[in-house]
Structure formats: structure tokens, C-alpha cells
Design a protein around this motif. Structure first.
Motif, PDB file in Angstrom:
ATOM      1  N   SER A   1      63.330  10.229  18.221  1.00 31.58           N
ATOM      2  CA  SER A   1      62.655  11.525  18.063  1.00 31.58           C
ATOM      3  C   SER A   1      61.178  11.351  17.723  1.00 31.58           C
ATOM      4  O   SER A   1      60.728  10.263  17.351  1.00 31.58           O
ATOM      5  N   LYS A   2      60.445  12.454  17.813  1.00 33.29           N
ATOM      6  CA  LYS A   2      59.033  12.449  17.406  1.00 33.29           C
ATOM      7  C   LYS A   2      58.925  12.074  15.928  1.00 33.29           C
ATOM      8  O   LYS A   2      58.021  11.361  15.530  1.00 33.29           O
ATOM      9  N   PHE A   3      59.853  12.571  15.146  1.00 34.98           N
ATOM     10  CA  PHE A   3      59.843  12.269  13.709  1.00 34.98           C
ATOM     11  C   PHE A   3      59.981  10.765  13.482  1.00 34.98           C
ATOM     12  O   PHE A   3      59.246  10.181  12.682  1.00 34.98           O
ATOM     13  N   ALA A   4      60.908  10.141  14.188  1.00 30.63           N
ATOM     14  CA  ALA A   4      61.098   8.694  14.045  1.00 30.63           C
ATOM     15  C   ALA A   4      59.820   7.944  14.423  1.00 30.63           C
ATOM     16  O   ALA A   4      59.429   6.983  13.754  1.00 30.63           O
ATOM     17  N   LYS A   5      59.176   8.388  15.481  1.00 29.49           N
ATOM     18  CA  LYS A   5      57.932   7.739  15.915  1.00 29.49           C
ATOM     19  C   LYS A   5      56.804   7.960  14.907  1.00 29.49           C
ATOM     20  O   LYS A   5      55.926   7.113  14.765  1.00 29.49           O
ATOM     21  N   GLN A   6      56.850   9.097  14.211  1.00 30.45           N
ATOM     22  CA  GLN A   6      55.819   9.371  13.208  1.00 30.45           C
ATOM     23  C   GLN A   6      55.993   8.518  11.961  1.00 30.45           C
ATOM     24  O   GLN A   6      55.010   8.088  11.363  1.00 30.45           O
ATOM     25  N   ILE A   7      57.235   8.271  11.550  1.00 29.70           N
ATOM     26  CA  ILE A   7      57.433   7.537  10.302  1.00 29.70           C
ATOM     27  C   ILE A   7      57.481   6.024  10.503  1.00 29.70           C
ATOM     28  O   ILE A   7      57.286   5.277   9.544  1.00 29.70           O
ATOM     29  N   LEU A   8      57.724   5.563  11.718  1.00 28.04           N
ATOM     30  CA  LEU A   8      57.817   4.122  11.957  1.00 28.04           C
ATOM     31  C   LEU A   8      56.604   3.348  11.437  1.00 28.04           C
ATOM     32  O   LEU A   8      56.765   2.306  10.796  1.00 28.04           O
ATOM     33  N   PRO A   9      55.373   3.821  11.660  1.00 31.93           N
ATOM     34  CA  PRO A   9      54.206   3.061  11.159  1.00 31.93           C
ATOM     35  C   PRO A   9      54.207   2.835   9.641  1.00 31.93           C
ATOM     36  O   PRO A   9      53.584   1.898   9.155  1.00 31.93           O
ATOM     37  N   GLU A  10      54.919   3.669   8.889  1.00 32.38           N
ATOM     38  CA  GLU A  10      54.993   3.484   7.440  1.00 32.38           C
ATOM     39  C   GLU A  10      55.645   2.152   7.073  1.00 32.38           C
ATOM     40  O   GLU A  10      55.416   1.623   5.987  1.00 32.38           O
ATOM     41  N   PHE A  11      56.449   1.609   7.974  1.00 31.93           N
ATOM     42  CA  PHE A  11      57.200   0.395   7.695  1.00 31.93           C
ATOM     43  C   PHE A  11      56.585  -0.843   8.347  1.00 31.93           C
ATOM     44  O   PHE A  11      57.111  -1.938   8.214  1.00 31.93           O
ATOM     45  N   TYR A  12      55.464  -0.656   9.009  1.00 25.98           N
ATOM     46  CA  TYR A  12      54.759  -1.760   9.680  1.00 25.98           C
ATOM     47  C   TYR A  12      54.230  -2.737   8.642  1.00 25.98           C
ATOM     48  O   TYR A  12      53.594  -2.353   7.670  1.00 25.98           O
TER      49      TYR A  12
END
Length: 115
Positions: free
Chosen positions: A98-109
Motif C-alpha cells: 500500500s501507499k502507507f507501507a511505502k510511506q513508512i518503509l524509509p523510517e526503517f532504512y
């Protein structure tokens, strides 16, 4: 005269903003961390779960408990290259996250995979 002063002030503020934005991005890139595959492989459990998506390394350990599906969906990808699984939700004819998943993924980079 007041208009020229206001325009000069606005230009000055804009210049500083652009400089700070650019220097912040440059600073992040220059301090980028790189991980070898051997290191990522060690993070293969619920206690330490790193995944690789598009040559970027993500520490999703703290997110596992919040993932909307069963824990084992993510755990089987800990310490592994997971791009295809992420992009297809691990299904043959899957759909992307989802868009939400793509938005939060960078937080875990946490860094990039070293080639």
C-alpha cells in the motif's frame, strides 16, 4: 524602498533555506552506511530482523509486531533479499504494498547493501 528591502529579505531567507535543504541531503548521503550480505544474514530472527529491498537495508525488528498480517510473513525474509516479496506481497501474481507501507518503509532504512 520598503519593497526592495522585503524582496531582499525574502531572497535571503529563500537562499538559506535552499542551502540548508541541499546540505542536509548531501550530509545524509556522505554518512550513508553500507552493509555486507554476510552481516545482513546474521539478522534473521524476530529479535533482529533486517531485510533488503532494492539494495537498501531495513531494520524492521520493531515493526514486526505492527505488521497487519501474521508474524511469519515477515520473519521468513529476515536476513534475506526481499525485493520481490515486498513488491508482490510474496505471491506469484501479487500486488505491491500500500501507499502507507511505502510511506513508512524509509523510517526503517539503515543503509545500503555493499556490492
Amino acid at each position: 524602498m520598503k519593497i526592495i528591502y522585503n524582496l531582499t529579505s525574502a531572497f535571503f531567507i529563500l537562499s538559506i533555506s535552499v542551502f540548508l535543504l541541499y546540505s542536509d541531503q548531501t550530509d545524509k548521503k556522505s554518512h550513508r552506511k553500507f552493509y555486507r550480505m554476510e552481516e545482513v544474514i546474521q539478522h534473521n530472527s524476530a529479535q533482529s530482523c533486517w531485510i533488503i529491498i532494492d539494495n537498501q537495508v531495513f531494520d524492521v525488528t520493531d515493526y514486526n509486531k505492527d505488521h497487519p498480517t501474521r508474524l511469519d510473513v515477515i520473519l521468513k525474509w529476515c536476513g534475506k533479499e526481499s525485493s520481490n516479496a515486498y513488491n508482490t506481497k510474496d505471491r506469484k501474481n501479487g500486488r505491491p504494498h500500500s501507499k502507507f507501507a511505502k510511506q513508512i518503509l524509509p523510517e526503517f532504512y539503515i543503509g545500503d547493501l555493499q556490492n
